[in-house]
Design a protein around this motif. Structure first.
Motif, PDB file in Angstrom:
ATOM      1  N   ASP A 245       0.978  -1.259  -0.155  1.00  0.00           N
ATOM      2  CA  ASP A 245      -0.107   0.037   0.084  1.00  0.00           C
ATOM      3  C   ASP A 245       0.638   1.303  -0.049  1.00  0.00           C
ATOM      4  OD1 ASP A 245      -2.419  -1.579   0.032  1.00  0.00           O
ATOM      5  OD2 ASP A 245      -2.577  -1.590   2.194  1.00  0.00           O
ATOM      6  N   SER A 246       2.006   1.341   0.705  1.00  0.00           N
ATOM      7  CA  SER A 246       2.774   2.566   0.939  1.00  0.00           C
ATOM      8  C   SER A 246       3.520   3.036  -0.602  1.00  0.00           C
ATOM      9  CB  SER A 246       3.871   2.251   2.033  1.00  0.00           C
ATOM     10  OG  SER A 246       3.471   2.002   3.347  1.00  0.00           O
ATOM     11  N   ILE A 247       3.659   1.749  -1.169  1.00  0.00           N
ATOM     12  CA  ILE A 247       4.318   1.983  -2.420  1.00  0.00           C
ATOM     13  C   ILE A 247       3.730   2.951  -3.551  1.00  0.00           C
ATOM     14  CG2 ILE A 247       4.119  -0.200  -4.056  1.00  0.00           C
ATOM     15  CD1 ILE A 247       7.227  -0.266  -4.617  1.00  0.00           C
ATOM     16  N   GLY A 248       2.346   2.641  -3.453  1.00  0.00           N
ATOM     17  CA  GLY A 248       1.339   3.417  -4.175  1.00  0.00           C
ATOM     18  C   GLY A 248       1.422   4.783  -3.795  1.00  0.00           C
ATOM     19  N   HIS A 249       1.840   5.424  -2.798  1.00  0.00           N
ATOM     20  CA  HIS A 249       1.798   6.782  -2.393  1.00  0.00           C
ATOM     21  C   HIS A 249       3.214   7.572  -2.541  1.00  0.00           C
ATOM     22  CE1 HIS A 249      -1.497   4.707  -0.534  1.00  0.00           C
ATOM     23  NE2 HIS A 249      -2.202   5.697  -0.786  1.00  0.00           N
ATOM     24  N   VAL A 250       3.386   8.529  -2.920  1.00  0.00           N
ATOM     25  CA  VAL A 250       4.519   9.337  -3.023  1.00  0.00           C
ATOM     26  C   VAL A 250       4.607   9.965  -1.695  1.00  0.00           C
ATOM     27  CG1 VAL A 250       4.244  10.062  -5.571  1.00  0.00           C
ATOM     28  CG2 VAL A 250       3.256  11.340  -3.961  1.00  0.00           C
ATOM     29  N   LEU A 251       6.060  10.678  -1.525  1.00  0.00           N
ATOM     30  CA  LEU A 251       6.453  11.268  -0.304  1.00  0.00           C
ATOM     31  C   LEU A 251       6.472  10.349   1.048  1.00  0.00           C
ATOM     32  CD1 LEU A 251       4.726  14.576  -0.660  1.00  0.00           C
ATOM     33  CD2 LEU A 251       6.922  14.182  -1.315  1.00  0.00           C
ATOM     34  N   GLN A 252       6.672   9.005   0.659  1.00  0.00           N
ATOM     35  CA  GLN A 252       6.749   8.037   1.881  1.00  0.00           C
ATOM     36  C   GLN A 252       8.184   8.367   2.345  1.00  0.00           C
ATOM     37  OE1 GLN A 252       4.394   6.000   3.294  1.00  0.00           O
ATOM     38  NE2 GLN A 252       3.202   6.996   1.915  1.00  0.00           N
ATOM     39  N   LEU A 253       8.292   8.852   3.616  1.00  0.00           N
ATOM     40  CA  LEU A 253       9.900   9.195   4.192  1.00  0.00           C
ATOM     41  C   LEU A 253       9.306   9.185   5.665  1.00  0.00           C
ATOM     42  CD1 LEU A 253      11.853  11.589   2.002  1.00  0.00           C
ATOM     43  CD2 LEU A 253      12.521   9.059   2.680  1.00  0.00           C
ATOM     44  N   PRO A 254      10.091   8.941   6.661  1.00  0.00           N
ATOM     45  CA  PRO A 254       9.988   9.295   8.074  1.00  0.00           C
ATOM     46  C   PRO A 254      10.302  10.756   8.366  1.00  0.00           C
ATOM     47  CG  PRO A 254      12.379   8.439   7.527  1.00  0.00           C
ATOM     48  CD  PRO A 254      11.717   8.402   6.375  1.00  0.00           C
ATOM     49  N   TRP A 255       9.172  11.585   7.678  1.00  0.00           N
ATOM     50  CA  TRP A 255       9.360  12.987   7.693  1.00  0.00           C
ATOM     51  C   TRP A 255       9.584  13.537   9.105  1.00  0.00           C
ATOM     52  CZ3 TRP A 255      10.547  15.649   3.658  1.00  0.00           C
ATOM     53  CH2 TRP A 255      10.228  14.878   2.246  1.00  0.00           C
ATOM     54  N   TRP A 256       8.883  13.128  10.111  1.00  0.00           N
ATOM     55  CA  TRP A 256       9.161  13.581  11.374  1.00  0.00           C
ATOM     56  C   TRP A 256      10.564  13.527  12.059  1.00  0.00           C
ATOM     57  CZ3 TRP A 256      10.513  12.880  16.458  1.00  0.00           C
ATOM     58  CH2 TRP A 256      10.104  13.840  17.511  1.00  0.00           C
ATOM     59  N   GLY A 257      11.167  12.330  11.894  1.00  0.00           N
ATOM     60  CA  GLY A 257      12.241  12.219  12.285  1.00  0.00           C
ATOM     61  C   GLY A 257      13.348  13.170  11.403  1.00  0.00           C
ATOM     62  N   LEU A 258      13.200  13.345  10.279  1.00  0.00           N
ATOM     63  CA  LEU A 258      14.254  14.179   9.433  1.00  0.00           C
ATOM     64  C   LEU A 258      13.775  15.474   9.733  1.00  0.00           C
ATOM     65  CD1 LEU A 258      13.614  12.257   6.014  1.00  0.00           C
ATOM     66  CD2 LEU A 258      15.631  12.338   7.308  1.00  0.00           C
ATOM     67  N   LEU A 259      12.560  16.033   9.519  1.00  0.00           N
ATOM     68  CA  LEU A 259      12.442  17.364   9.831  1.00  0.00           C
ATOM     69  C   LEU A 259      12.575  17.821  11.070  1.00  0.00           C
ATOM     70  CD1 LEU A 259       9.237  18.188   7.619  1.00  0.00           C
ATOM     71  CD2 LEU A 259      11.248  18.261   6.962  1.00  0.00           C
ATOM     72  N   SER A 260      12.639  17.060  12.131  1.00  0.00           N
ATOM     73  CA  SER A 260      12.814  17.507  13.572  1.00  0.00           C
ATOM     74  C   SER A 260      14.566  17.633  13.756  1.00  0.00           C
ATOM     75  CB  SER A 260      12.251  16.537  14.516  1.00  0.00           C
ATOM     76  OG  SER A 260      12.708  15.188  14.414  1.00  0.00           O
ATOM     77  N   ASN A 261      15.126  17.153  12.790  1.00  0.00           N
ATOM     78  CA  ASN A 261      16.599  17.015  12.982  1.00  0.00           C
ATOM     79  C   ASN A 261      17.146  17.747  11.714  1.00  0.00           C
ATOM     80  OD1 ASN A 261      17.664  15.022  15.355  1.00  0.00           O
ATOM     81  ND2 ASN A 261      15.915  14.196  14.520  1.00  0.00           N
ATOM     82  N   ALA A 262      16.251  18.517  11.227  1.00  0.00           N
ATOM     83  CA  ALA A 262      16.911  19.452   9.897  1.00  0.00           C
ATOM     84  C   ALA A 262      17.941  20.503  10.399  1.00  0.00           C
ATOM     85  CB  ALA A 262      15.767  20.274   9.357  1.00  0.00           C
ATOM     86  N   TRP A 263      18.304  20.635  11.791  1.00  0.00           N
ATOM     87  CA  TRP A 263      19.287  21.625  12.192  1.00  0.00           C
ATOM     88  C   TRP A 263      20.609  20.955  12.431  1.00  0.00           C
ATOM     89  CZ3 TRP A 263      21.806  19.586  16.287  1.00  0.00           C
ATOM     90  CH2 TRP A 263      21.316  18.523  16.990  1.00  0.00           C
TER      91      TRP A 263
END
Length: 254
Positions: free
Chosen positions: A89-107
């Motif tokens: 199911d996930s592969i049929g959706h774009v933007l599948q990434l662990p966004w919270w972990g990435l954006l919360s550590n963008a510093w």
């Protein structure tokens, strides 16, 4: 660059993907971001191959940095995309990434650099994978290289490692990596940072699935290849996880 017999890696920074070549037939394992498509075309041309030689696209899990140009290759080559049934199911959706972990550590400079590369290489313009075939744990895929599927959930529900007993290679996806994706530090095999895992405890438990594979060349989704006994790699990864401050907090919390 040939990293093991019949297995090639093309340099696209911190995002690894591989081409398995067998008797002139090709399997693409993982697919970076859309902007890496040109490197793929140039890379297989350097092997004397073209799109007509691609017979399969296998993704180790459904995150965007592993599925990026898969749909384009599927459409141009006619080769099927394969994914574990738990990530179907996930592969049929774009933007599948662990966004919270990435954006919360963008510093963090390295994480910010990864996000910048993802944007520059088309993470927000990725096509949806509209067709995919599924596999299960224990399957031997009838594609060039005949990889054995080992289901290693944790990073995603459908994360897998692909074992090829000959030539003693394990494409580990993000089950084990050799680069810390928060600090950018290269090191020995380790699980990904807990903030990037769907289930950090499951990611650790899954290491038992690959512990007894013996001596391999491990090709990770991030970082450099590693060669050695998988029992050693797993024990080392478990030790690293125990030492991480966030792991100690999780253990203390129960």
């Amino acid at each position: 660059m040939q990293v093991a017999r019949g297995i090639h890696h093309f340099d696209t920074g911190p995002f690894n993907w591989y081409v398995i070549e067998e008797a002139g037939r090709l399997t693409l394992v993982d697919a970076g971001f859309p902007g890496h498509y040109a490197a793929f075309v140039k890379g297989i041309a350097s092997l004397g191959r073209g799109m007509r030689d691609v017979e399969a696209i296998v993704v180790t899990h459904a995150h965007a940095d592993h599925t990026g140009f898969a749909e384009r290759v599927r459409l141009e080559s006619g080769a099927p995309v394969f994914v574990h049934e738990a990530d179907r199911d996930s592969i049929g959706h774009v933007l599948q990434l662990p966004w919270w972990g990435l954006l919360s550590n963008a510093w963090r400079p390295y994480t910010a650099g990864m996000l910048g590369r993802a944007i520059a290489h088309g993470v927000f313009t990725m096509p949806t994978i509209t067709q995919a075939r599924t596999f299960r744990d224990g399957d031997v895929l009838d594609v060039p290289g005949r990889p054995h599927v080992i289901h290693t959930p944790g990073h995603t529900d459908g994360e897998v490692a692909l074992h090829m007993p000959e030539p003693e290679v394990l494409i580990s996806g993000d089950t084990l990596v050799t680069r810390d994706l928060m600090s950018g530090e290269a090191g020995p095999p380790q699980i990904t940072h807990h903030l990037l895992n769907a289930d950090d405890r499951a990611a650790l438990r899954s290491l038992d699935r690959i512990r007894d594979l013996g001596r391999v060349t491990m090709l990770p989704g991030h970082g450099r290849p590693w060669t050695g006994d998988m029992a050693e790699a797993v024990s080392g990864a478990e030790a690293i996880a125990r030492r991480r401050p966030e792991r100690l907090r999780l253990a203390h919390a129960g």
